[in-house]
Design an enzyme around this catalytic site. Structure first.
Site, PDB file in Angstrom:
ATOM      1  N   SER A 181      50.572  42.993  36.076  1.00 43.75           N
ATOM      2  CA  SER A 181      50.302  41.594  35.726  1.00 43.75           C
ATOM      3  C   SER A 181      50.236  41.338  34.226  1.00 43.75           C
ATOM      4  CB  SER A 181      48.979  41.143  36.362  1.00 43.75           C
ATOM      5  OG  SER A 181      47.899  41.916  35.883  1.00 43.75           O
ATOM      6  N   LYS A 217      40.740  35.937  38.338  1.00 45.20           N
ATOM      7  CA  LYS A 217      41.221  35.776  36.965  1.00 45.20           C
ATOM      8  C   LYS A 217      40.836  34.414  36.395  1.00 45.20           C
ATOM      9  CE  LYS A 217      45.086  38.979  37.624  1.00 45.20           C
ATOM     10  NZ  LYS A 217      46.548  39.144  37.757  1.00 45.20           N
TER      11      LYS A 217
END
Length: 358
Positions: free
Chosen positions: A189, A232
């Protein structure tokens, strides 16, 4: 949905369920031992960031048990636990607030861990101009190392698109680092963040506002979806970040998130990396402010301690542009409206979202 609770949800659980139940279990009432809401929030952020509430319950129980000892020893009628006294019960906080880094070659990413989401600053510096290449540090796993290699190759293959000098990478040796060095890191990511750090370094431009991003990148510039979106976003919110770039492929998962998690944050969704850089990540070196306010809104604008008298947004643009040209800084989202009455200056800080546009 097996993802964890956010801070607000944990606070409600602690206030309405855990704390009353623990008091009852110890034959106590809220009149005997009280804990303030800010203290519960600090407890969660500093000691109990886990996805569930089991550890939170243990810590609350520890506070009650120590409070009982204090009541018996010192014969106190009542104890009130506040922010200042929390460390007396639990010691120093385990978790620290994420510090936002900024500068040329520095970009904030987002990562998922077993304790939830975290912000992940990525640094890129030019070590020397003797030979081309790059090295990685930060205890990165194989997947993250591959992401860095792909990001580096994609940027080198598209120099013109990113307005990078053709000869830059012919001699530049780049060091890419992901703090903290002692913590192992891996996962697919960080590609978009690493590529942006390299572009920032090569162009000498700084990301101009508190912004975070996540997403994997391919050699052809496709931005691939990643997991852990909820965690996140929570990490970004905890760090004061109010703008996030996500892969377009994450839209289905994003739509399923509760509104209170997304509230107050501006989101961008990217399918191609070039589009992400052009439309979402604005750098500043003498750029002009685009302020979405009606005419004659400002009496004056204060930036970097300087008062700029203005009568229209256009004049505000010029004033802020001069501040940037002189090396000053703008606090993202903070505009100071100044009214002059009988030679007295009253300042009201109002929070707005604005962008420094190319």
């Amino acid at each position: 949905n097996l993802s964890g609770y956010i801070t607000e949800e944990k606070m409600e659980i602690a206030r309405k369920h855990l704390w009353p139940r623990l008091l009852k279990r110890n034959n106590l009432t809220s009149r005997k031992i009280t804990i303030t809401d800010p203290t519960i929030r600090k407890l969660i952020d500093g000691y109990a960031r886990e996805a569930g509430v089991r550890n939170l319950e243990k810590l609350l129980n520890k506070i009650i048990r120590k409070s009982i000892v204090t009541i018996l020893r010192e014969k106190k009628e009542r104890i009130r636990i506040n922010i200042n006294s929390l460390e007396d019960y639990l010691g120093a906080p385990i978790f620290k607030n994420d510090k936002q880094m900024s500068g040329i070659g520095v970009v904030t990413g987002l990562a998922w861990t077993q304790l939830g989401g975290v912000t992940l600053p990525i640094e890129a510096v030019k070590v020397h101009g003797g030979s081309p290449g790059f090295k990685l540090t930060g205890k990165l796993g194989e997947v993250m190392q591959e992401s860095a290699t792909i990001a580096y190759s994609h940027v080198r293959a598209n120099l013109a698109s990113f307005k990078i000098k053709k000869e830059y990478f012919d001699t530049a040796f780049i060091h890419i680092h992901v703090p903290e060095g002692a913590t192992p890191k891996d996962g697919p990511s960080a590609g978009v963040t690493i590529a942006t750090a390299i572009v920032s370094l090569a162009t000498g431009k700084v990301v101009n506002r508190p912004l975070a991003m996540t997403g994997e990148i391919t050699l052809t510039g496709e931005v691939l979806p990643v997991g852990g979106i909820k965690e996140k976003i929570i990490a970004a919110r905890r760090s004061g970040i109010r703008e996030i770039i996500l892969p377009e492929g994450c839209i289905p998962a994003f739509k399923e998130l509760p509104e209170h998690i997304k509230e107050g944050i501006k989101f961008h969704f990217a399918k191609k990396y070039k589009a992400t850089l052009d439309c979402k990540v604005r750098f500043y070196i003498g750029d002009i402010c685009n302020l979405p306010f009606p005419d004659n809104y400002f009496d004056a604008v204060i930036t970097s301690g300087i008062v700029h008298h203005t009568r229209t947004p256009e004049l505000a643009h010029r004033s802020m542009w001069r501040v940037l040209k002189q090396g000053g800084e703008l606090n993202y989202g903070h505009i100071y409206k100044v009214s002059l009455h009988n030679r007295r200056v009253s300042v009201d800080r109002e929070r707005f979202g604005f962008h420094l546009m190319d």
